[in-house]
Write a protein that holds these residues in place. Sequence first.
Motif: not given
Length: 211
Positions: A181-187, A135-148, A123-129
């Motif tokens: 998360p501090v890093n991720f690899t795109q495959v 919907g949203a993208t992986f990049q947006e989800a990663y950046e939000y989680a890494a920051k907050n 819900s934090e993702f859906v309501e706050c991002l």
Amino acid sequence: VDRHEAQKKEDRPKIAALLAEQSAKLNADIPKRHKFQNGIKLTKEYVDRHEAQIKEDKPKIAKLMQRQDAPDQFDWREKNPEYITPVGSQGDCGSCWAFAFTGQLESAYAIQHKTKAEPLSKSEFVECLSKSCAGATFQEAYEYAAKNGLLPEQKYPYRNLDSKKPCKRREISFNETLVKPVNFTQVGRYYLASDNHLEIKNLLFQYGPAW
């Protein structure tokens, strides 16, 4: 049955060739124009940032491909069930991306710290991002989680988000360390997963569940 199996065997190379051709066309076309993913228009800024991430990840993927030690059969649910959180239901909301990202992050954190995986807030993702069920993208989800960081599910439980609801993050008191998360690899690229089974197998075996 025999005739059907023979037809499947005959058609398999044709289907593989067709899928490879379609994937090549999509991959070649994506950087040239804005794409739509889950109904969301990808801006040029997003595409450029995503392409830069892929370029950065190439050496990591090459190193991953050198590993040949993944067994023929491996299931995290059997090997380490404590690293996997229960299956959830997104209800009527377009929040599959939130479930996919949190599921991956939950397992990655548990594997790294050798602890039991605990559900994180969707819900934090859906309501706050995304602030909607669109919907949203992986990049947006990663950046939000890494920051907050992300709150635990029990602190910010999932609601069947059939309508827009305000972000409650600031209203929730939580004094423990948030998962970030501090890093991720795109495959693969965008919504196109890698079609290299060895790459995927080694990725899942070495690092755990992936989106």
